[in-house]
Design a protein around this motif. Structure first.
Motif, PDB file in Angstrom:
ATOM      1  N   ARG A  15       2.087 -14.276 -61.727  1.00  0.00           N
ATOM      2  CA  ARG A  15       1.605 -15.555 -62.247  1.00  0.00           C
ATOM      3  C   ARG A  15       1.443 -16.595 -61.126  1.00  0.00           C
ATOM      4  O   ARG A  15       2.363 -16.841 -60.337  1.00  0.00           O
TER       5      ARG A  15
ATOM      6  N   LYS B  16      -1.967 -17.259 -70.657  1.00  0.00           N
ATOM      7  CA  LYS B  16      -2.403 -17.057 -69.277  1.00  0.00           C
ATOM      8  C   LYS B  16      -2.714 -15.582 -69.043  1.00  0.00           C
ATOM      9  O   LYS B  16      -2.129 -14.697 -69.665  1.00  0.00           O
TER      10      LYS B  16
ATOM     11  N   ASP C 267       6.680 -11.625 -68.687  1.00  0.00           N
ATOM     12  CA  ASP C 267       5.421 -11.166 -68.091  1.00  0.00           C
ATOM     13  C   ASP C 267       5.439  -9.653 -67.881  1.00  0.00           C
ATOM     14  O   ASP C 267       4.413  -8.980 -68.034  1.00  0.00           O
TER      15      ASP C 267
ATOM     16  N   LYS D  78       6.656 -18.838 -77.565  1.00  0.00           N
ATOM     17  CA  LYS D  78       5.732 -18.197 -76.639  1.00  0.00           C
ATOM     18  C   LYS D  78       5.574 -18.955 -75.326  1.00  0.00           C
ATOM     19  O   LYS D  78       5.064 -18.403 -74.353  1.00  0.00           O
ATOM     20  N   LYS D  79       5.970 -20.211 -75.303  1.00  0.00           N
ATOM     21  CA  LYS D  79       5.867 -20.990 -74.070  1.00  0.00           C
ATOM     22  C   LYS D  79       7.061 -20.755 -73.141  1.00  0.00           C
ATOM     23  O   LYS D  79       7.024 -21.153 -71.976  1.00  0.00           O
ATOM     24  N   ASP D  80       8.109 -20.137 -73.661  1.00  0.00           N
ATOM     25  CA  ASP D  80       9.281 -19.832 -72.834  1.00  0.00           C
ATOM     26  C   ASP D  80       9.040 -18.499 -72.131  1.00  0.00           C
ATOM     27  O   ASP D  80       9.285 -17.425 -72.683  1.00  0.00           O
ATOM     28  N   ILE D  81       8.543 -18.587 -70.916  1.00  0.00           N
ATOM     29  CA  ILE D  81       8.163 -17.376 -70.179  1.00  0.00           C
ATOM     30  C   ILE D  81       8.945 -17.287 -68.876  1.00  0.00           C
ATOM     31  O   ILE D  81       9.385 -18.290 -68.313  1.00  0.00           O
TER      32      ILE D  81
ATOM     33  N   ARG E  55       1.815 -13.847 -73.316  1.00  0.00           N
ATOM     34  CA  ARG E  55       2.076 -14.449 -74.625  1.00  0.00           C
ATOM     35  C   ARG E  55       1.738 -15.930 -74.685  1.00  0.00           C
ATOM     36  O   ARG E  55       1.477 -16.469 -75.761  1.00  0.00           O
ATOM     37  N   ASP E  56       1.735 -16.616 -73.525  1.00  0.00           N
ATOM     38  CA  ASP E  56       1.405 -18.046 -73.521  1.00  0.00           C
ATOM     39  C   ASP E  56      -0.076 -18.299 -73.270  1.00  0.00           C
ATOM     40  O   ASP E  56      -0.492 -19.447 -73.103  1.00  0.00           O
TER      41      ASP E  56
ATOM     42  N   LYS F 197      14.999 -17.464 -75.404  1.00  0.00           N
ATOM     43  CA  LYS F 197      13.600 -17.873 -75.472  1.00  0.00           C
ATOM     44  C   LYS F 197      13.285 -18.279 -76.907  1.00  0.00           C
ATOM     45  O   LYS F 197      13.478 -17.503 -77.839  1.00  0.00           O
TER      46      LYS F 197
ATOM     47  N   GLY G 175      -2.121 -19.402 -64.123  1.00  0.00           N
ATOM     48  CA  GLY G 175      -0.781 -19.941 -64.282  1.00  0.00           C
ATOM     49  C   GLY G 175      -0.242 -20.583 -63.024  1.00  0.00           C
ATOM     50  O   GLY G 175      -0.916 -20.665 -61.996  1.00  0.00           O
TER      51      GLY G 175
END
Length: 629
Positions: A110, A53, A140, A132-135, A50-51, A129, A117
């Motif tokens: 990752r 990568k 994943d 989308k940057k909160d992974i 989602r981010d 969260k 990543g």
């Protein structure tokens, strides 16, 4: 020198047994490899997260396209290789499931090998969260499962996940993804919290395990690669000598690592259970799990991750009461259910080949039920499938630990006695020994660079004969004694120093008449002292793992040591033994015994001899709290 026939015969037999075992394993690998080539096709993908990568993923699909297949996924930091045209020589958790008809998926997590990543050890889970940057590993996992069920054209929509050790952590973390297609998950030897699994045990540092692993695995990966990092060259096969010559822990960086291993530097900077470690603890997040059935697997003789399987099962059971949640514990070393036949360890024989039975009758039934049959009802397996050592039999329980187990207390006494009676007035109040960090007690008689898997069942006579090891044992048992569940050592101790480690070992002493075992027919077993359970506790953490404190010299102080669960029967004619010591080298780093704020920064002059006392008086009893079945 010429060997006599009497000496030569056992050597020839031992060589023949080793050769047979090696040939059997090679034949299985060859059979599996041929089957894979004939029945599977391989494809490689970069799956977007989602981010943005992309994670490198390999999919092995059956060539037979006449039907749909479930997916079994393994996420790993240890490489999905071979890359390109090469094929794996085995697929899935076992040869049994290899032939059951699955799509097998392997993914570089990752930041490892060919995935994009940044790699983060024991990725902290984010309960909330915001974008989308909160992974984390749950996101994943979700994104990977979602891509697989949407993009593959021959799957049946059901996904399972498994993994051993670090991949076991990723399987457990994947539970929180709550993807509706994820139907069955088996964390196997999973890491739960690195202050109790692998590198630390109750705050004590497992030196060769951490050093040998991180000196290679811990090196940075600046860009995607298919190559493994080189292993560290110790320059000697003798780990005891290597780590003793290394000196204080600060010398690891000064002499060898040179500050180039980031996670080693993190360990040095965080000697206590602070926020760095707490946010890597998976257990508080194992809640609100909505879908998959869970089967956690572990080994009673797992030298690396025994804490993880037991605590993950218990935590899921507590926080998710409606979830199908199983645990399997067998007579295995780390990952032994997939890598050994499970019939023996060191001098101990477990009665039969336990791994094939587990693979066929437990593991395959679990995954087939939820992934192939698409079942809505729980699989017809007991919640707890547990191997009972001593009696060498499998037992089934509705819950673990078993509710019918009764709590009892084994008390220490003068003259090395151990029994269920509290100390009486007039007994000597304590037993003492001198602990010298310059001459630490070895953890094994073997010459080895690392943490041997056999040490968990090794004969402990070499230790009980040392003056810096206290030994307490029962009289010869007149009836079987079965322990089931957790064990708590409640020590009352004092030291002339201001810090100390406390090692507690539970041991099964065989009778002098014990016969040789089938796997070692020429090894005398009379008097064998088989380690059943052991643990170490860094005394500075006796009141808090976050805020360590020194001992007051010569003051009696309680130290409680949790030894982890057992299911073991001490047979009639045997004895129960407990050993207490304060060094266990090089398995555990040496405690200076003079309190310093950070042992990783201790100097040579901080290491001192100290006299330790273990009390066993009516006023200050030392005991072992057990559960008897």
């Amino acid at each position: 020198m010429t060997l006599s026939k009497d000496l030569l015969r056992p050597l020839v037999l031992l060589l023949a047994l080793c050769l047979y075992a090696a040939q059997s394993m090679a034949q299985q690998v060859n059979q599996d490899s041929l089957y894979i080539r004939q029945n599977y096709e391989k494809a490689e993908y970069q799956i977007p997260m989602r981010d943005g990568k992309k994670l490198f993923t390999v999919v092995y699909s059956p060539k037979d396209k006449s039907k749909k297949y479930p997916i079994l996924m393994n996420r790993t930091p240890y490489s999905v290789g071979p890359y390109g045209e090469g094929y794996k020589t085995s697929l899935g958790p076992s040869p049994t499931l290899l032939r059951e008809g699955y799509i097998f998926v392997y993914q570089d997590v990752r930041g490892t090998y060919m995935s994009e990543g940044e790699f983060v050890n024991m990725t902290p889970h984010l309960d909330k969260k915001k974008g989308k940057k909160d992974i984390d590993e749950s996101t994943d996992t979700y994104d990977t499962v979602d891509w697989l069920v949407k993009k593959l054209d021959n799957d049946n929509g059901n996904v399972g996940q498994w993994g051993i050790s670090y991949p076991g952590f990723y399987a457990a973390a994947g539970l929180m993804s709550n993807h509706p297609a994820l139907k069955a998950v088996s964390p196997q030897a999973p890491i739960a919290d690195w202050f109790w699994d692998d590198f630390h045990h109750n705050g004590a540092f497992f030196l060769p395990h951490a050093f040998n692993f991180l000196s290679s695995f811990g090196l940075p990966r600046p860009e995607p690669t298919t190559q493994r990092n080189p292993r560290f060259d110790h320059g000697t096969p003798d780990g005891y000598e290597f780590f003793l010559r290394m000196g204080p822990l600060k010398n690891a960086n000064e002499k060898y690592l040179k500050g180039k291993v980031p996670f080693w530097n993190d360990i040095v900077a965080h000697p206590n259970y602070d926020e760095f470690w707490q946010k890597r603890n998976l257990l508080p997040h194992l809640k609100n799990i909505k879908g998959p059935a869970v089967m956690t697997v572990g080994g009673w003789y797992d030298a690396e991750d025994l804490y993880g399987p037991l605590k993950i099962y218990q935590t899921i059971e507590k926080n998710n009461p409606k979830l199908t949640n199983m645990i399997v514990m067998g007579p295995w070393v780390h990952g032994g259910w997939a890598r050994t036949d499970g019939s023996n360890l060191s001098g101990v024989y477990f009665g039969q080949k336990n791994s094939p039975w587990y693979q066929q009758e437990v593991e395959a039934r679990f995954f087939n039920h939820y992934l192939k049959e698409g079942a809505k009802t729980p699989v017809k397996l007991p919640e707890a499938v547990m191997f009972e050592g001593g009696n060498n039999t499998w037992r089934e329980f509705e819950v673990w630990p078993p509710k019918q187990a009764q709590e009892k207390t084994l008390y220490f006494h003068e003259n090395g006695k151990l029994n269920f009676e509290a100390p009486a007035a007039g007994e000597a109040e304590a037993s003492a020994y001198i602990s010298d960090p310059a001459k630490p007690v070895p953890f094994t008689e073997e010459v080895a660079l690392g943490m041997t898997r056999e040490y968990m069942a090794d004969d402990q006579r070499f230790a009980s004969r040392r003056p810096d090891v206290l030994t307490f044992q029962t009289d010869v048992l007149t009836e079987d004694l079965t322990l089931a569940g957790e064990i708590l050592a409640q020590l009352k101790v004092a030291t002339t120093g201001s810090d100390a480690d406390w090692v507690v070992k539970l041991i099964d002493v065989y009778p002098d008449s014990a016969q040789a075992n089938p796997h070692q027919p020429n090894k005398p077993m009379g008097g064998y002292q088989a380690m059943v359970r052991s643990e170490v506790f860094r005394g500075r953490f006796r009141n808090s793992f976050e805020k360590p404190e020194p001992f007051t010299p010569n003051q009696v102080t309680p130290v409680n040591v949790e030894l982890q669960d057992v299911l073991y029967t001490f047979k009639k004619g045997h004895r129960v033994m407990v050993q207490i010591q304060s060094t266990w080298f090089p398995l555990v780093d040496r405690n200076p015994q003079k309190y310093v704020d950070n042992i990783f920064e201790a100097n040579e002059e901080d290491f001192i001899k100290a006299t330790h006392k273990v009390y066993h008086s009516p006023q200050q009893p030392t005991s072992l709290k057990v559960k008897v079945l």
